[in-house]
Design a protein around this motif. Structure first.
Motif, short mmCIF file in Angstrom:
data_model
loop_
_atom_site.label_atom_id
_atom_site.label_comp_id
_atom_site.label_asym_id
_atom_site.label_seq_id
_atom_site.Cartn_x
_atom_site.Cartn_y
_atom_site.Cartn_z
N ARG A 259 0.86 -1.18 0.00
CA ARG A 259 0.00 0.00 0.00
C ARG A 259 0.90 1.23 0.00
O ARG A 259 1.85 1.29 0.78
CB ARG A 259 -0.87 0.03 1.26
CG ARG A 259 -1.86 -1.07 1.38
CD ARG A 259 -2.46 -1.09 2.81
NE ARG A 259 -3.22 -2.28 3.05
CZ ARG A 259 -2.72 -3.45 3.43
NH1 ARG A 259 -1.43 -3.59 3.63
NH2 ARG A 259 -3.50 -4.48 3.62
N PHE B 64 6.29 2.69 0.28
CA PHE B 64 5.23 1.70 0.34
C PHE B 64 5.31 0.91 1.63
O PHE B 64 6.39 0.61 2.12
CB PHE B 64 5.34 0.73 -0.84
CG PHE B 64 4.60 1.20 -2.06
CD1 PHE B 64 3.44 0.58 -2.44
CD2 PHE B 64 5.07 2.25 -2.81
CE1 PHE B 64 2.74 0.99 -3.56
CE2 PHE B 64 4.39 2.68 -3.92
CZ PHE B 64 3.22 2.05 -4.30
N ASP B 65 4.14 0.60 2.16
CA ASP B 65 4.01 -0.30 3.30
C ASP B 65 3.91 -1.69 2.69
O ASP B 65 2.95 -1.99 1.97
CB ASP B 65 2.77 0.05 4.10
CG ASP B 65 2.56 -0.87 5.28
OD1 ASP B 65 3.56 -1.32 5.87
OD2 ASP B 65 1.39 -1.15 5.60
N SER C 206 -8.57 -1.72 -5.98
CA SER C 206 -8.66 -0.26 -5.99
C SER C 206 -9.91 0.26 -5.30
O SER C 206 -10.22 1.43 -5.37
CB SER C 206 -8.59 0.26 -7.42
OG SER C 206 -9.62 -0.32 -8.19
N ALA D 117 -10.30 0.32 -2.07
CA ALA D 117 -9.89 0.96 -0.82
C ALA D 117 -9.48 2.41 -1.08
O ALA D 117 -9.30 2.83 -2.22
CB ALA D 117 -8.73 0.19 -0.20
N ARG E 24 -6.66 3.76 -0.45
CA ARG E 24 -5.36 3.63 -1.12
C ARG E 24 -5.35 2.26 -1.79
O ARG E 24 -5.62 1.26 -1.12
CB ARG E 24 -4.21 3.74 -0.13
CG ARG E 24 -4.06 5.13 0.49
CD ARG E 24 -2.90 5.18 1.45
NE ARG E 24 -3.22 4.38 2.64
CZ ARG E 24 -2.33 3.82 3.43
NH1 ARG E 24 -1.05 3.97 3.20
NH2 ARG E 24 -2.70 3.11 4.47
N PRO E 25 -5.05 2.19 -3.07
CA PRO E 25 -5.03 0.87 -3.73
C PRO E 25 -4.08 -0.10 -3.02
O PRO E 25 -3.06 0.30 -2.48
CB PRO E 25 -4.52 1.19 -5.14
CG PRO E 25 -4.78 2.63 -5.33
CD PRO E 25 -4.68 3.26 -3.97
N ILE E 26 -4.45 -1.37 -3.05
CA ILE E 26 -3.62 -2.43 -2.47
C ILE E 26 -3.13 -3.29 -3.63
O ILE E 26 -3.93 -3.76 -4.45
CB ILE E 26 -4.41 -3.28 -1.46
CG1 ILE E 26 -4.99 -2.39 -0.36
CG2 ILE E 26 -3.50 -4.36 -0.87
CD1 ILE E 26 -5.97 -3.09 0.55
N TYR E 27 -1.81 -3.49 -3.70
CA TYR E 27 -1.19 -4.24 -4.78
C TYR E 27 -0.79 -5.62 -4.27
O TYR E 27 -0.22 -5.73 -3.18
CB TYR E 27 0.06 -3.50 -5.28
CG TYR E 27 -0.26 -2.12 -5.80
CD1 TYR E 27 -0.53 -1.92 -7.14
CD2 TYR E 27 -0.28 -1.03 -4.94
CE1 TYR E 27 -0.82 -0.65 -7.62
CE2 TYR E 27 -0.57 0.24 -5.41
CZ TYR E 27 -0.85 0.42 -6.75
OH TYR E 27 -1.14 1.67 -7.21
#
Length: 120
Positions: free
Chosen positions: A42, A50-51, A104, A106, A108-111
């Motif tokens: 994220r 990025f986290d 997408s 959320a 913030r998008p989560i990859y």
């Protein structure tokens, strides 16, 4: 020119810094004994880092990220500049990219990057 020469001389005199591997659950990344793992990332609010958490099927405690964070040689969480930064680290440690998908919905998008261990 003199600065470069003296910097090189100092490196050879004092030795190159020892590069220690990053770990996950105190296991070097290259030694994790799984066929697949997933990098979940994220973007932080700053947008500059990025986290990153790693899922390889390990049991984790609720509200604890200790088991999912990449640590450096001092036991501190490694900060990644991008998802590609994290992907490059794992590729250097014997994994290859399989696929990516993005949630997408959320704020913030989560990859989600799926990786497979190579047969080295």
């Amino acid at each position: 020119m003199k600065k470069t020469f003296f910097c090189l001389l100092a490196l050879f005199y004092f030795g190159l810094p020892e590069v220690k591997s990053q770990t996950l659950n105190d296991i070097p990344i290259k030694d994790i004994n799984v066929q697949y793992l997933q990098i979940v990332g994220r973007a932080l609010n700053s947008g500059r880092a990025f986290d990153i958490e790693i899922d390889f099927g390990q049991a984790t405690k609720i509200f604890s990220s200790k088991e999912t964070r990449v640590k450096d040689e001092n036991g501190k969480s490694v900060k990644f500049n991008s998802m590609i930064d994290a992907l490059n680290l794992f590729c250097k440690n014997g994994y290859k990219f399989v696929t990516v998908y993005v949630n997408s919905s959320a704020e913030r998008p989560i990859y989600y990057y799926l990786l497979e261990k190579t047969s080295k």
